[in-house]
Structure formats: C-alpha cells, structure tokens
Design a protein around this motif. Structure first.
Motif, PDB file in Angstrom:
ATOM      1  N   UNK A 294      23.259  18.285  35.971  1.00 40.07           N
ATOM      2  CA  UNK A 294      22.332  19.281  34.768  1.00 40.07           C
ATOM      3  C   UNK A 294      20.842  18.875  34.703  1.00 40.07           C
ATOM      4  N   UNK A 295      20.598  17.739  35.110  1.00 41.30           N
ATOM      5  CA  UNK A 295      19.161  17.084  35.337  1.00 41.30           C
ATOM      6  C   UNK A 295      18.355  17.584  36.036  1.00 41.30           C
ATOM      7  N   UNK A 296      19.236  18.419  36.798  1.00 41.11           N
ATOM      8  CA  UNK A 296      18.176  19.000  38.389  1.00 41.11           C
ATOM      9  C   UNK A 296      17.404  19.865  38.158  1.00 41.11           C
ATOM     10  N   UNK A 297      16.316  20.762  38.310  1.00 40.61           N
ATOM     11  CA  UNK A 297      15.903  22.068  37.841  1.00 40.61           C
ATOM     12  C   UNK A 297      16.767  22.829  38.863  1.00 40.61           C
ATOM     13  N   UNK A 298      17.538  22.999  39.383  1.00 41.58           N
ATOM     14  CA  UNK A 298      18.256  24.085  39.798  1.00 41.58           C
ATOM     15  C   UNK A 298      19.329  24.418  38.657  1.00 41.58           C
ATOM     16  N   UNK A 299      19.611  23.792  37.644  1.00 48.43           N
ATOM     17  CA  UNK A 299      20.458  23.597  36.239  1.00 48.43           C
ATOM     18  C   UNK A 299      19.585  23.951  35.587  1.00 48.43           C
ATOM     19  N   UNK A 300      19.932  25.548  34.326  1.00 48.31           N
ATOM     20  CA  UNK A 300      19.814  25.973  33.331  1.00 48.31           C
ATOM     21  C   UNK A 300      19.508  24.978  32.090  1.00 48.31           C
ATOM     22  N   UNK A 301      20.365  24.201  32.204  1.00 48.90           N
ATOM     23  CA  UNK A 301      20.981  23.374  31.100  1.00 48.90           C
ATOM     24  C   UNK A 301      19.563  22.699  30.324  1.00 48.90           C
ATOM     25  N   UNK A 302      19.167  21.968  31.148  1.00 45.59           N
ATOM     26  CA  UNK A 302      17.908  20.568  30.870  1.00 45.59           C
ATOM     27  C   UNK A 302      17.403  21.687  30.070  1.00 45.59           C
ATOM     28  N   UNK A 303      16.717  22.685  31.237  1.00 44.71           N
ATOM     29  CA  UNK A 303      16.128  23.894  29.861  1.00 44.71           C
ATOM     30  C   UNK A 303      16.183  24.331  28.395  1.00 44.71           C
ATOM     31  N   UNK A 304      17.046  24.660  28.756  1.00 48.70           N
ATOM     32  CA  UNK A 304      18.169  24.970  26.759  1.00 48.70           C
ATOM     33  C   UNK A 304      17.959  23.664  26.368  1.00 48.70           C
ATOM     34  N   UNK A 305      18.269  22.651  26.426  1.00 49.23           N
ATOM     35  CA  UNK A 305      17.935  21.447  25.457  1.00 49.23           C
ATOM     36  C   UNK A 305      16.014  21.117  24.899  1.00 49.23           C
ATOM     37  N   UNK A 306      15.252  21.440  25.939  1.00 55.67           N
ATOM     38  CA  UNK A 306      13.656  21.315  25.979  1.00 55.67           C
ATOM     39  C   UNK A 306      13.451  22.328  24.532  1.00 55.67           C
ATOM     40  N   UNK A 307      13.738  23.274  25.227  1.00 53.16           N
ATOM     41  CA  UNK A 307      13.420  24.465  24.158  1.00 53.16           C
ATOM     42  C   UNK A 307      13.622  24.341  23.278  1.00 53.16           C
ATOM     43  N   UNK A 308      15.444  24.439  23.010  1.00 52.49           N
ATOM     44  CA  UNK A 308      15.979  24.140  21.874  1.00 52.49           C
ATOM     45  C   UNK A 308      15.257  22.893  20.365  1.00 52.49           C
ATOM     46  N   UNK A 309      14.981  21.845  21.319  1.00 55.27           N
ATOM     47  CA  UNK A 309      14.231  20.596  20.692  1.00 55.27           C
ATOM     48  C   UNK A 309      13.089  21.104  20.348  1.00 55.27           C
ATOM     49  N   UNK A 310      11.850  22.508  20.978  1.00 55.12           N
ATOM     50  CA  UNK A 310      10.804  22.448  20.737  1.00 55.12           C
ATOM     51  C   UNK A 310      11.011  23.673  19.326  1.00 55.12           C
ATOM     52  N   UNK A 311      12.221  24.239  19.134  1.00 56.96           N
ATOM     53  CA  UNK A 311      11.771  25.132  18.472  1.00 56.96           C
ATOM     54  C   UNK A 311      12.746  25.002  16.888  1.00 56.96           C
ATOM     55  N   UNK A 312      13.626  23.190  17.608  1.00 57.07           N
ATOM     56  CA  UNK A 312      13.932  23.268  16.139  1.00 57.07           C
ATOM     57  C   UNK A 312      12.783  22.306  15.151  1.00 57.07           C
ATOM     58  N   UNK A 313      11.654  22.689  15.515  1.00 59.55           N
ATOM     59  CA  UNK A 313      10.484  22.113  15.395  1.00 59.55           C
ATOM     60  C   UNK A 313       9.259  22.055  14.812  1.00 59.55           C
ATOM     61  N   UNK A 314       9.413  24.024  14.376  1.00 60.12           N
ATOM     62  CA  UNK A 314       9.227  25.039  14.498  1.00 60.12           C
ATOM     63  C   UNK A 314       9.380  25.494  13.331  1.00 60.12           C
ATOM     64  N   UNK A 315       8.394  26.125  12.711  1.00 61.21           N
ATOM     65  CA  UNK A 315       8.836  26.722  11.272  1.00 61.21           C
ATOM     66  C   UNK A 315       9.779  25.755  10.054  1.00 61.21           C
ATOM     67  N   UNK A 316      10.512  26.433   9.566  1.00 60.73           N
ATOM     68  CA  UNK A 316      11.396  25.198   8.193  1.00 60.73           C
ATOM     69  C   UNK A 316      11.606  24.107   9.100  1.00 60.73           C
ATOM     70  N   UNK A 317      11.780  23.300   8.503  1.00 60.36           N
ATOM     71  CA  UNK A 317      11.725  21.492   8.712  1.00 60.36           C
ATOM     72  C   UNK A 317      13.591  21.824   8.232  1.00 60.36           C
ATOM     73  N   UNK A 318      14.100  20.702   8.822  1.00 60.50           N
ATOM     74  CA  UNK A 318      15.257  20.352   8.123  1.00 60.50           C
ATOM     75  C   UNK A 318      15.522  20.247   6.765  1.00 60.50           C
ATOM     76  N   UNK A 319      14.308  19.511   5.868  1.00 61.39           N
ATOM     77  CA  UNK A 319      14.756  19.023   5.279  1.00 61.39           C
ATOM     78  C   UNK A 319      14.101  20.816   3.766  1.00 61.39           C
ATOM     79  N   UNK A 320      13.694  20.608   4.554  1.00 57.62           N
ATOM     80  CA  UNK A 320      13.740  22.167   3.719  1.00 57.62           C
ATOM     81  C   UNK A 320      14.318  23.217   3.324  1.00 57.62           C
ATOM     82  N   UNK A 321      14.580  23.308   4.648  1.00 57.34           N
ATOM     83  CA  UNK A 321      16.222  23.995   4.410  1.00 57.34           C
ATOM     84  C   UNK A 321      17.452  23.743   3.112  1.00 57.34           C
ATOM     85  N   UNK A 322      17.334  22.414   3.787  1.00 56.66           N
ATOM     86  CA  UNK A 322      18.682  21.721   3.067  1.00 56.66           C
ATOM     87  C   UNK A 322      18.134  21.637   1.880  1.00 56.66           C
TER      88      UNK A 322
END
Length: 302
Positions: free
Chosen positions: A258-286
């Motif tokens: 999953x850590x190789x560039x041939x696999x998509x999965x590591x790109x999904x976890x990295x994009x999810x981290x980026x999107x999670x940091x944008x907009x409404x924070x966890x604290x604000x949503x809570x």
C-alpha cells in the motif's frame, strides 16, 4: 421526507463517473503523483478543468438563465462524491462556489482557490483567490497533488454550508473507493493458500469500512436536502472519519504494497488528511452539534 435518489440523480452520478474515467483515469493519478515525487512541480491540467466546465461541473447550481444547469446542492454532492472517488486534483470546491461570481469559473476557463485556515491550495496555478492575504510562502504538503502555501494577513474566505458538504462529499467518495480497493485486494491476495478476504479479521475491517461509507453518504445527502446546520456538522464529522479510517484500514489490508506508488491507497489517506484540515474544524463541528442537542433538551425534543 424521501432521500432516495431519483432516476435523474442516478444518471447524473453515473455520467459524472464516466466523464472522470475519461478525463482523469487512475493511470493518470498514479503518473501525476509519481511525477511530483520525482521532483516535477504539481501542475493543474487546464484541459481537464475546461472539460469539467463544459460538462457543467462548476455551473451545476447556477440558474439556467445564467448559463448553469439549475440543479441544487443534493445533485452537487453526488458529483463531488465522484470527484473524491478518483482523487481529482485542484481547488474544486472554491471554483464551484465562485461560479457566477468570478468570470470564467463556471466555464472552467478560470481556476479559483481560497484562503482557508492560513493556507491556500494551488495558489500558483490559480487565476483568482477568494479571501485575501498579505504574504504567501510555499510549504511542503503531505499530498503530492495538493500544493499548499501558508498565507499571512488578509481575511479568509467563508465556504459556508455548501462548501462543507461538498468537501464532505469528496471525503465520502474517497472512503468508498478505499473500500473498493480493500475488497478487491482481499479477494486476490493469498496467504496460507487462501484469499485473505476469507480471514475473519479482514472481513471485520471491510465490514466496518462499509458501515462508515453508508453512514457518511446518508448523512451528507440528507444534510444537502435539509440544509440544517447541525446535520451539516454531523455529516462533516462522519465523512472525515470515514475517509481517514477507511484509507488506514485499506492500507492495513494491502500491507507494505500500500505504500508503493503503484497503489492508490496511500494517496487516499494523504488527501483525506488534507481535506480534514480544511473548512470547519472538528471542534467547531462538535460545538454545532452540542448546541443543537442542548436546544433540543431545553425544548423537550427527544
């Protein structure tokens, strides 16, 4: 209230998936990611951007008399879920929100980014910035296909409920794709002479991933219909959790591959981290959810 998709909505989602398969196939995703790691700068394909504009991706919610499709937020989240599924790069949400306000945004001839939380994505590739800043400095991004600048001064842009739900839809699409990848790999990868998908631990991981996807998808689509602030906050929390945890569990199933560039999965976890940091924070949503719960309690709503 009926939250089931209409035939037109189903056709819209299917058409969007077909369009994205043509203009940004998974091979292109891997190629672009590998190129940036090898030292090439991340660049936005203006041809893809114009193709999105011609298909109405950015003008989806504009009235027909202004050149749009005249659809609503429930349709937009379906389209953005498909974009999240393929990890389509670029400031999609801010360009969509700018349609009708910034010349060229609706048509895909202009790229629009936004100042959000002291950061701006794709700043050097953008033609217009929502919000303002006095100084910008490039910073290393965990996602090779989301270049970032740290900005100082000025004022951030406000994405509002629509922006939060579109981001949530992208996260939901990413979570669904991680589930697909995990199930497919579990069916073909063998250990001890058996597919790893036959092992109980792997079955449990995939089942948990499915539950997260369905909960997030239902919450996002419902909030897009109701427009409720607390439901939007709940959808954002569920979608962020689904994207991050599904990518993590998918990576667990893939193992070292999953850590190789041939696999998509590591790109999904990295994009999810980026999107999670944008907009409404966890604290604000809570906080938004807590406020609703407190008000319901005070008024005797159960």
């Amino acid at each position: 209230m009926d939250f089931r998709l209409t035939e037109d909505q189903q056709a819209l989602a299917a058409g969007t998936r077909g369009l994205l398969a043509r203009v940004y196939p998974v091979e292109r995703l891997r190629q672009d990611a590998a190129g940036t790691v090898a030292g090439a700068p991340a660049t936005l394909d203006r041809g893809v951007w114009r193709a999105l504009g011609e298909a109405g991706f950015f003008a989806l919610r504009l009235p027909e008399e202004r050149g749009g499709l005249g659809l609503g937020l429930p349709e937009a989240v379906l389209v953005f879920e498909e974009a999240g599924r393929v990890l389509l790069p670029g400031p999609l949400v801010s360009t969509h929100l700018a349609a009708g306000r910034v010349p060229g945004a609706a048509e895909g001839t202009a790229v629009v980014t936004a100042v959000d939380g002291g950061l701006a994505e794709w700043l050097e590739e953008s033609d217009h910035v929502l919000g303002s800043y006095d100084k910008a400095e490039p910073v290393r991004s965990v996602d090779p296909l989301t270049p970032l600048h740290r900005v100082e001064g000025g004022a951030p842009a406000t994405a509002g409920a629509a922006g939060e739900l579109l981001t949530s839809a992208q996260q939901t699409g990413s979570a669904a794709r991680a589930l697909e990848l995990a199930v497919r790999h579990a069916g073909i990868r063998e250990q001890f002479g058996r597919p790893i998908g036959s092992f109980q631990a792997v079955k449990h991981l995939c089942a948990d991933m499915l539950v997260r996807v369905e909960m997030a998808r239902t919450a996002v689509r419902a909030a897009a219909v109701t427009g409720d602030r607390a439901e939007t906050a709940a959808a954002r929390l569920l979608a962020d959790e689904a994207a991050v945890r599904n990518a993590r569990d998918c990576l667990q199933i893939f193992g070292g591959m999953g850590f190789t560039w041939e696999a998509e999965v590591h790109l999904h976890i990295k994009r999810s981290w980026i999107l999670r940091s944008r907009g409404c924070s966890v604290a604000e949503c809570e906080e938004a959810l807590a406020e609703r719960l407190m008000n319901d309690t005070l008024w005797g709503v159960s």
